[in-house]
Design a protein around this motif. Structure first.
Motif, PDB file in Angstrom:
ATOM      1  N   ALA A  26       0.834  -1.207   0.000  1.00 34.88           N
ATOM      2  CA  ALA A  26       0.000   0.000   0.000  1.00 34.88           C
ATOM      3  C   ALA A  26       0.865   1.252   0.000  1.00 34.88           C
ATOM      4  N   GLU A  27       1.935   1.239   0.784  1.00 40.03           N
ATOM      5  CA  GLU A  27       2.818   2.408   0.828  1.00 40.03           C
ATOM      6  C   GLU A  27       3.547   2.607  -0.493  1.00 40.03           C
ATOM      7  N   ILE A  28       4.022   1.543  -1.086  1.00 42.64           N
ATOM      8  CA  ILE A  28       4.728   1.651  -2.365  1.00 42.64           C
ATOM      9  C   ILE A  28       3.775   2.103  -3.459  1.00 42.64           C
ATOM     10  N   LEU A  29       2.575   1.558  -3.482  1.00 43.33           N
ATOM     11  CA  LEU A  29       1.584   2.008  -4.469  1.00 43.33           C
ATOM     12  C   LEU A  29       1.259   3.481  -4.271  1.00 43.33           C
ATOM     13  N   TYR A  30       1.158   3.913  -3.017  1.00 42.89           N
ATOM     14  CA  TYR A  30       0.939   5.327  -2.748  1.00 42.89           C
ATOM     15  C   TYR A  30       2.079   6.165  -3.343  1.00 42.89           C
ATOM     16  N   LEU A  31       3.319   5.750  -3.103  1.00 47.44           N
ATOM     17  CA  LEU A  31       4.461   6.502  -3.620  1.00 47.44           C
ATOM     18  C   LEU A  31       4.454   6.578  -5.145  1.00 47.44           C
ATOM     19  N   LEU A  32       4.107   5.485  -5.795  1.00 52.24           N
ATOM     20  CA  LEU A  32       4.045   5.491  -7.262  1.00 52.24           C
ATOM     21  C   LEU A  32       2.975   6.453  -7.762  1.00 52.24           C
ATOM     22  N   GLU A  33       1.830   6.467  -7.114  1.00 55.91           N
ATOM     23  CA  GLU A  33       0.769   7.409  -7.490  1.00 55.91           C
ATOM     24  C   GLU A  33       1.180   8.836  -7.164  1.00 55.91           C
ATOM     25  N   PHE A  34       1.862   9.021  -6.042  1.00 56.11           N
ATOM     26  CA  PHE A  34       2.349  10.337  -5.646  1.00 56.11           C
ATOM     27  C   PHE A  34       3.276  10.900  -6.719  1.00 56.11           C
ATOM     28  N   VAL A  48      15.675  14.547 -18.490  1.00 56.61           N
ATOM     29  CA  VAL A  48      14.508  14.964 -17.715  1.00 56.61           C
ATOM     30  C   VAL A  48      13.267  14.247 -18.237  1.00 56.61           C
ATOM     31  N   HIS A  49      12.462  13.745 -17.292  1.00 56.81           N
ATOM     32  CA  HIS A  49      11.236  13.024 -17.606  1.00 56.81           C
ATOM     33  C   HIS A  49      10.080  13.642 -16.836  1.00 56.81           C
ATOM     34  N   ASP A  50       8.884  13.586 -17.421  1.00 55.74           N
ATOM     35  CA  ASP A  50       7.723  14.074 -16.684  1.00 55.74           C
ATOM     36  C   ASP A  50       7.325  13.052 -15.630  1.00 55.74           C
ATOM     37  N   SER A  51       6.374  13.433 -14.785  1.00 53.59           N
ATOM     38  CA  SER A  51       6.010  12.591 -13.647  1.00 53.59           C
ATOM     39  C   SER A  51       5.405  11.250 -14.070  1.00 53.59           C
ATOM     40  N   ALA A  52       4.649  11.224 -15.151  1.00 50.32           N
ATOM     41  CA  ALA A  52       4.060   9.959 -15.621  1.00 50.32           C
ATOM     42  C   ALA A  52       5.160   8.992 -16.073  1.00 50.32           C
ATOM     43  N   ASP A  53       6.136   9.509 -16.829  1.00 56.74           N
ATOM     44  CA  ASP A  53       7.254   8.658 -17.260  1.00 56.74           C
ATOM     45  C   ASP A  53       8.082   8.176 -16.069  1.00 56.74           C
ATOM     46  N   ALA A  54       8.279   9.061 -15.094  1.00 56.95           N
ATOM     47  CA  ALA A  54       9.045   8.680 -13.907  1.00 56.95           C
ATOM     48  C   ALA A  54       8.332   7.566 -13.144  1.00 56.95           C
ATOM     49  N   ALA A  55       7.022   7.690 -12.982  1.00 56.63           N
ATOM     50  CA  ALA A  55       6.256   6.658 -12.284  1.00 56.63           C
ATOM     51  C   ALA A  55       6.314   5.332 -13.043  1.00 56.63           C
ATOM     52  N   ASP A  56       6.208   5.391 -14.353  1.00 58.96           N
ATOM     53  CA  ASP A  56       6.304   4.166 -15.160  1.00 58.96           C
ATOM     54  C   ASP A  56       7.668   3.502 -14.984  1.00 58.96           C
ATOM     55  N   HIS A  57       8.711   4.315 -14.962  1.00 56.82           N
ATOM     56  CA  HIS A  57      10.059   3.773 -14.776  1.00 56.82           C
ATOM     57  C   HIS A  57      10.198   3.106 -13.404  1.00 56.82           C
ATOM     58  N   LEU A  58       9.664   3.750 -12.368  1.00 55.28           N
ATOM     59  CA  LEU A  58       9.751   3.183 -11.021  1.00 55.28           C
ATOM     60  C   LEU A  58       8.910   1.916 -10.897  1.00 55.28           C
ATOM     61  N   LEU A  60       8.439  -0.196 -13.329  1.00 57.10           N
ATOM     62  CA  LEU A  60       9.261  -1.202 -13.998  1.00 57.10           C
ATOM     63  C   LEU A  60      10.369  -1.699 -13.062  1.00 57.10           C
ATOM     64  N   LYS A  61      11.042  -0.772 -12.401  1.00 53.31           N
ATOM     65  CA  LYS A  61      12.101  -1.160 -11.474  1.00 53.31           C
ATOM     66  C   LYS A  61      11.540  -2.003 -10.333  1.00 53.31           C
ATOM     67  N   TYR A  62      10.344  -1.660  -9.864  1.00 57.25           N
ATOM     68  CA  TYR A  62       9.734  -2.426  -8.771  1.00 57.25           C
ATOM     69  C   TYR A  62       9.337  -3.821  -9.242  1.00 57.25           C
ATOM     70  N   ARG A  63       8.798  -3.912 -10.456  1.00 60.00           N
ATOM     71  CA  ARG A  63       8.438  -5.237 -10.995  1.00 60.00           C
ATOM     72  C   ARG A  63       9.679  -6.120 -11.129  1.00 60.00           C
ATOM     73  N   ARG A  64      10.752  -5.543 -11.608  1.00 57.77           N
ATOM     74  CA  ARG A  64      11.975  -6.319 -11.843  1.00 57.77           C
ATOM     75  C   ARG A  64      12.812  -6.531 -10.589  1.00 57.77           C
ATOM     76  N   GLY A  65      12.792  -5.559  -9.690  1.00 57.52           N
ATOM     77  CA  GLY A  65      13.676  -5.632  -8.527  1.00 57.52           C
ATOM     78  C   GLY A  65      12.970  -5.624  -7.199  1.00 57.52           C
ATOM     79  N   GLY A  66      11.674  -5.919  -7.206  1.00 55.81           N
ATOM     80  CA  GLY A  66      10.899  -5.886  -5.978  1.00 55.81           C
ATOM     81  C   GLY A  66      11.434  -6.781  -4.879  1.00 55.81           C
ATOM     82  N   LYS A  67      12.156  -7.812  -5.246  1.00 59.54           N
ATOM     83  CA  LYS A  67      12.711  -8.717  -4.228  1.00 59.54           C
ATOM     84  C   LYS A  67      13.755  -8.006  -3.364  1.00 59.54           C
TER      85      LYS A  67
END
Length: 118
Positions: A26-34, A48-58, A60-67
């Motif tokens: 829940a906290e991580i999802l909040y941060l991604l939406e934030f 430089v990336h806009d906020s939507a691109d930054a969230a998408d990148h994060l 992706l990193k969470y999906r791949r490196g969530g462990k």
């Protein structure tokens, strides 16, 4: 009477990690939406990336490196603060003020936790 006590102990033992995981998610999802809704600019490896691109990148990193991130603080420190390729720190610029993304996200997480604590 020993069986109910054993069942209760097992429930406490195994339910706690599940509750902890749900809270972390829940906290991580909040941060991604934030990040996505912030309207801020994010610099990653000199681009430089806009906020939507930054969230998408994060995401992706969470999906791949969530462990590597079993809670929101680890998500920030291990995945959302710097490039895993170059080690260069990410920055965020909001209303003309630039700061390290890790500091910005930790403040957002602290604010979220204060609102969510009864």
């Amino acid at each position: 009477m020993k069986i109910p006590a054993l069942v209760a102990a097992l429930l406490i033992t195994f339910a706690h990690p599940v509750a902890f995981a749900a809270e972390a998610d829940a906290e991580i999802l909040y941060l991604l939406e934030f990040v996505e809704n912030s309207g801020c600019d994010f610099e990653r490896n000199g681009t430089v990336h806009d906020s939507a691109d930054a969230a998408d990148h994060l995401r992706l990193k969470y999906r791949r490196g969530g462990k590597y991130a079993s809670n929101a603080d680890q998500f920030i420190d291990r995945l959302a603060s710097e490039s895993s390729w170059t080690g260069k720190k990410y920055t965020v610029t909001c209303d003309g003020t630039q700061q390290l993304s890790g500091e910005w996200l930790h403040q957002a997480l602290d604010d979220y936790r204060q609102r969510e604590t009864p």
